[in-house]
Design a protein around this motif. Structure first.
Motif, PDB file in Angstrom:
ATOM      1  N   SER A 123      53.960  23.885  13.324  1.00  0.00           N
ATOM      2  CA  SER A 123      53.525  23.115  12.160  1.00  0.00           C
ATOM      3  C   SER A 123      53.508  21.610  12.481  1.00  0.00           C
ATOM      4  CB  SER A 123      54.463  23.440  10.997  1.00  0.00           C
ATOM      5  OG  SER A 123      54.395  22.473  10.020  1.00  0.00           O
ATOM      6  N   ASP A 124      54.539  21.128  13.137  1.00  0.00           N
ATOM      7  CA  ASP A 124      54.571  19.703  13.508  1.00  0.00           C
ATOM      8  C   ASP A 124      53.469  19.377  14.525  1.00  0.00           C
ATOM      9  OD1 ASP A 124      56.681  19.285  11.825  1.00  0.00           O
ATOM     10  OD2 ASP A 124      58.192  19.007  13.383  1.00  0.00           O
ATOM     11  N   LEU A 152      50.190  19.062  12.845  1.00  0.00           N
ATOM     12  CA  LEU A 152      50.142  17.784  12.137  1.00  0.00           C
ATOM     13  C   LEU A 152      49.914  16.626  13.108  1.00  0.00           C
ATOM     14  CD1 LEU A 152      50.460  16.648   9.231  1.00  0.00           C
ATOM     15  CD2 LEU A 152      52.863  16.227   9.786  1.00  0.00           C
ATOM     16  N   ALA A 206      46.311  16.631  13.685  1.00  0.00           N
ATOM     17  CA  ALA A 206      45.564  16.213  12.489  1.00  0.00           C
ATOM     18  C   ALA A 206      45.657  14.704  12.288  1.00  0.00           C
ATOM     19  CB  ALA A 206      46.086  16.944  11.259  1.00  0.00           C
ATOM     20  N   ARG A 207      46.819  14.132  12.610  1.00  0.00           N
ATOM     21  CA  ARG A 207      47.008  12.689  12.395  1.00  0.00           C
ATOM     22  C   ARG A 207      46.457  11.849  13.536  1.00  0.00           C
ATOM     23  NH1 ARG A 207      50.963  10.901   8.662  1.00  0.00           N
ATOM     24  NH2 ARG A 207      52.096   9.552  10.096  1.00  0.00           N
ATOM     25  N   PRO A 240      43.471  12.688  15.744  1.00  0.00           N
ATOM     26  CA  PRO A 240      42.405  13.584  16.214  1.00  0.00           C
ATOM     27  C   PRO A 240      41.648  13.071  17.437  1.00  0.00           C
ATOM     28  CG  PRO A 240      41.723  12.434  14.227  1.00  0.00           C
ATOM     29  CD  PRO A 240      43.182  12.124  14.417  1.00  0.00           C
ATOM     30  N   PRO A 273      50.277   3.354  19.766  1.00  0.00           N
ATOM     31  CA  PRO A 273      51.195   4.398  19.295  1.00  0.00           C
ATOM     32  C   PRO A 273      50.462   5.558  18.619  1.00  0.00           C
ATOM     33  CG  PRO A 273      51.257   2.492  17.828  1.00  0.00           C
ATOM     34  CD  PRO A 273      50.364   2.108  18.976  1.00  0.00           C
ATOM     35  N   CYS A 330      50.406   8.321  15.688  1.00  0.00           N
ATOM     36  CA  CYS A 330      51.061   8.459  14.388  1.00  0.00           C
ATOM     37  C   CYS A 330      52.083   9.586  14.517  1.00  0.00           C
ATOM     38  CB  CYS A 330      50.033   8.790  13.314  1.00  0.00           C
ATOM     39  SG  CYS A 330      48.962   7.414  12.897  1.00  0.00           S
ATOM     40  N   PRO A 331      53.351   9.305  14.211  1.00  0.00           N
ATOM     41  CA  PRO A 331      54.390  10.330  14.372  1.00  0.00           C
ATOM     42  C   PRO A 331      54.113  11.539  13.470  1.00  0.00           C
ATOM     43  CG  PRO A 331      55.350   8.170  13.880  1.00  0.00           C
ATOM     44  CD  PRO A 331      53.878   8.053  13.655  1.00  0.00           C
ATOM     45  N   ALA A 332      54.619  12.695  13.887  1.00  0.00           N
ATOM     46  CA  ALA A 332      54.464  13.931  13.099  1.00  0.00           C
ATOM     47  C   ALA A 332      55.676  14.807  13.366  1.00  0.00           C
ATOM     48  CB  ALA A 332      53.182  14.648  13.482  1.00  0.00           C
ATOM     49  N   GLY A 333      56.604  14.832  12.409  1.00  0.00           N
ATOM     50  CA  GLY A 333      57.793  15.674  12.554  1.00  0.00           C
ATOM     51  C   GLY A 333      58.573  15.347  13.815  1.00  0.00           C
ATOM     52  N   VAL A 334      58.813  16.359  14.673  1.00  0.00           N
ATOM     53  CA  VAL A 334      59.604  16.131  15.894  1.00  0.00           C
ATOM     54  C   VAL A 334      58.871  15.274  16.916  1.00  0.00           C
ATOM     55  CG1 VAL A 334      60.914  18.279  15.662  1.00  0.00           C
ATOM     56  CG2 VAL A 334      58.786  18.287  17.002  1.00  0.00           C
ATOM     57  N   PHE A 335      57.567  15.103  16.714  1.00  0.00           N
ATOM     58  CA  PHE A 335      56.783  14.347  17.698  1.00  0.00           C
ATOM     59  C   PHE A 335      56.736  12.860  17.317  1.00  0.00           C
ATOM     60  CE2 PHE A 335      55.207  18.737  17.722  1.00  0.00           C
ATOM     61  CZ  PHE A 335      55.572  19.067  19.014  1.00  0.00           C
ATOM     62  N   THR A 336      57.669  12.095  17.867  1.00  0.00           N
ATOM     63  CA  THR A 336      57.736  10.656  17.581  1.00  0.00           C
ATOM     64  C   THR A 336      57.728   9.887  18.903  1.00  0.00           C
ATOM     65  OG1 THR A 336      60.144  10.630  17.646  1.00  0.00           O
ATOM     66  CG2 THR A 336      59.147  11.040  15.504  1.00  0.00           C
ATOM     67  N   TYR A 373      48.973   6.854  23.089  1.00  0.00           N
ATOM     68  CA  TYR A 373      47.698   7.368  23.587  1.00  0.00           C
ATOM     69  C   TYR A 373      47.695   7.344  25.115  1.00  0.00           C
ATOM     70  CZ  TYR A 373      45.041   6.959  19.137  1.00  0.00           C
ATOM     71  OH  TYR A 373      44.559   7.089  17.864  1.00  0.00           O
ATOM     72  N   ARG A 413      60.752  10.799   5.461  1.00  0.00           N
ATOM     73  CA  ARG A 413      59.670  11.337   6.302  1.00  0.00           C
ATOM     74  C   ARG A 413      59.279  12.733   5.813  1.00  0.00           C
ATOM     75  NH1 ARG A 413      60.749  12.036  12.205  1.00  0.00           N
ATOM     76  NH2 ARG A 413      58.486  12.121  12.300  1.00  0.00           N
ATOM     77  N   ARG A 460      55.560  13.537   4.301  1.00  0.00           N
ATOM     78  CA  ARG A 460      54.757  14.261   5.310  1.00  0.00           C
ATOM     79  C   ARG A 460      53.679  15.131   4.667  1.00  0.00           C
ATOM     80  NH1 ARG A 460      58.865  16.547   8.499  1.00  0.00           N
ATOM     81  NH2 ARG A 460      58.840  14.476   9.432  1.00  0.00           N
ATOM     82  N   GLU A 497      53.379  10.980   6.320  1.00  0.00           N
ATOM     83  CA  GLU A 497      54.674  10.400   6.705  1.00  0.00           C
ATOM     84  C   GLU A 497      54.494   9.002   7.312  1.00  0.00           C
ATOM     85  OE1 GLU A 497      56.680  11.587  10.523  1.00  0.00           O
ATOM     86  OE2 GLU A 497      55.649  13.457  10.119  1.00  0.00           O
TER      87      GLU A 497
END
Lengths: 313, 313
Positions: free
Chosen positions: A68-69, A72, A75-76, A78, A184, A186-192, A196, B212, B216, B224
């Motif tokens: 799921s992360d 995301l 998606a954030r 692309p 940078p 865009c962070p998504a859950g565990v992916f911070t 690029y 977050r 999210r 988020e």
């Protein structure tokens, strides 16, 4: 929006752009051909230049708790992380699904075994590499894994060549240079904390708008450039253009050091989002469990074609 | 993914968060109410705090020749530029369409006149402001215009409050501080050189993961945060946190200067993508012709609700 992609009557079979690799079989004309040959072990080399017009994808396989992360993250972000398709359900290695416009009704990936259809795989356990360039991941794949297919810039390279603007890595028979940048994600859950990763192809300054126009339509394989010009090198935080983080050093038109051409109209660096980005983001996240992917250059070749994914806007 | 959004039996009618504005009518409970009151001139103030749970959108209206590039700008930069809907066809001011998952079958914007349904508009000609805070754009709208609706962070502010984490701008009755950052937008056609604009809400360090998690799910209203922590201020290129480019100066827990709290656990800046981003990108592009939009704070209030757009992942 213009595009140079034309649907030819039959897939063209051309010379591979990477001279260190050659075909073991001249019969690998389609994505299905490449996958079958990889599966039965008769093809074990890079997929660069293989099955022209068939889309090649980056493969990332994660434990389902991270799916799921990761979705995301794509998606954030692309542009560097264009998600084309994923496992139809958790643990399924023989079916994928796609939500992409243009891919409904097309076979993204017909009869396949995602555990064997890539020539070479990498396996990580608890974020440490445990197997490099192995021929399959049948043993490592579990009922809890989800495979993700990410677009690759090979697709637009053909379009650029057809428009008379061949990327220099293809004409110089080198591997496209790839750089870490400071843009940078865009962070998504565990992916911070990810950034690029960008591939670079030099063009004349006067060609850049045409290059932008051609690649713009390839929205699921990174699309138009993220930056261009010599000032972009500094803006992206690239310390030394002659020392890419992956791939070959860039080549200048007269064979001399590319970085010496700072300001030259003939040798302007143009940067695109690169599919190494999500792989790096996954590695940075320090995930637990078994993560798998293709070995760099050994891609998953799909059934869909360049023109299936080119946006019609 | 957790979310604090619950569907209440009836829309709540609460105190506006901006003390400089107040309701002219306590009957503006829905998006349709606000639009009708704006259309007939009985409501002329900020939409902040109005019609709770109804989604408020940024409005950008462009000549049709720029529509394709603008759509691509949003597709490539979905976090700061979340496109919710656009004119059903060129020139149409009374119907919009949306491709968003979750919005099929819902009324994004029923009976409306996009030329009159926002309390205050801005009008630009050849990229120069020619009308500020006008009550309608009936004269300026042409058969060649396309309206775009962009998500706004008002939506997740309610969710944060419901979870016991009210944004400080709502508890201190100030306007959320907004900053230019150095994060580059992915270029798209005529839209080059833009950067992310970010809104900032301070939280305790221990609250950030919950903040977050809650935001999210609001993927079409910026989702988020894009960055958090005092080190992010420098990374984003923000020179002085006490001097936002838009909105009020941030407020510290004890009322002293926010920027003095560098390193404080109680006052950690958290940044989100902001809908001012696409407006700035449009202004930077130096477009020709007539461009229109809502005046800052005077948003277009839709018929769809917070829970229609919260991702169910």
């Amino acid at each position: 929006m213009s595009t140079a992609v034309q649907e030819p009557p039959t897939p063209a079979h051309t010379i591979p752009s990477n001279p260190t690799e050659s075909y073991t079989s001249s019969s690998l004309l389609t994505g299905a051909d490449v996958r079958e040959a990889s599966r039965n072990g008769s093809y074990t080399k890079s997929t660069s230049g293989l099955a022209k017009t068939y889309i090649q994808a980056n493969l990332i396989i994660l434990p389902s708790r991270y799916a799921s992360d990761f979705r995301l993250l794509c998606a954030r972000n692309p542009v560097p992380c264009p998600l084309i398709a994923e496992s139809e359900s958790v643990g399924k290695w023989d079916a994928v699904k796609s939500w992409l416009t243009g891919l409904e009704g097309t076979d993204v990936l017909s009869a396949h075994d995602i555990r064997q259809d890539v020539p070479k795989y990498m396996v990580y356990k608890d974020s440490k590499l445990v197997k490099s360039h192995c021929s399959d991941i049948v043993e490592e794949w579990t009922e809890d894994h989800v495979a993700f297919l990410i677009g690759c810039s090979y697709s637009f390279e053909s379009a650029l060549s057809e428009a008379g603007l061949p990327p220099r890595n293809t004409t110089s028979d080198t591997i496209v240079p790839i750089y870490r940048t400071n843009i940078p994600l865009c962070p998504a859950g565990v992916f911070t904390g990810g950034t690029y990763i960008a591939s670079m192809r030099p063009y004349k300054r006067s060609e850049i708008e045409k290059v932008r126009d051609i690649t713009r339509a390839f929205s699921v394989t990174h699309g138009e450039p993220v930056a261009w010009g010599w000032d972009a090198v500094e803006r992206l935080g690239i310390k030394d253009i002659d020392k890419p983080d992956w791939g070959s050093s860039p080549v200048s038109t007269d064979g001399s050091r590319f970085g010496a051409f700072h300001g030259d109209e003939e040798n302007v660096p143009v940067f695109w989002g690169c599919g190494v980005t999500p792989q790096e983001a996954v590695m940075m996240a320090g995930l637990e469990g078994t993560i798998m992917g293709h070995a760099p250059g050994y891609m998953l070749v799909l059934d869909c074609r360049d023109w299936d994914i080119v946006s019609k806007a």
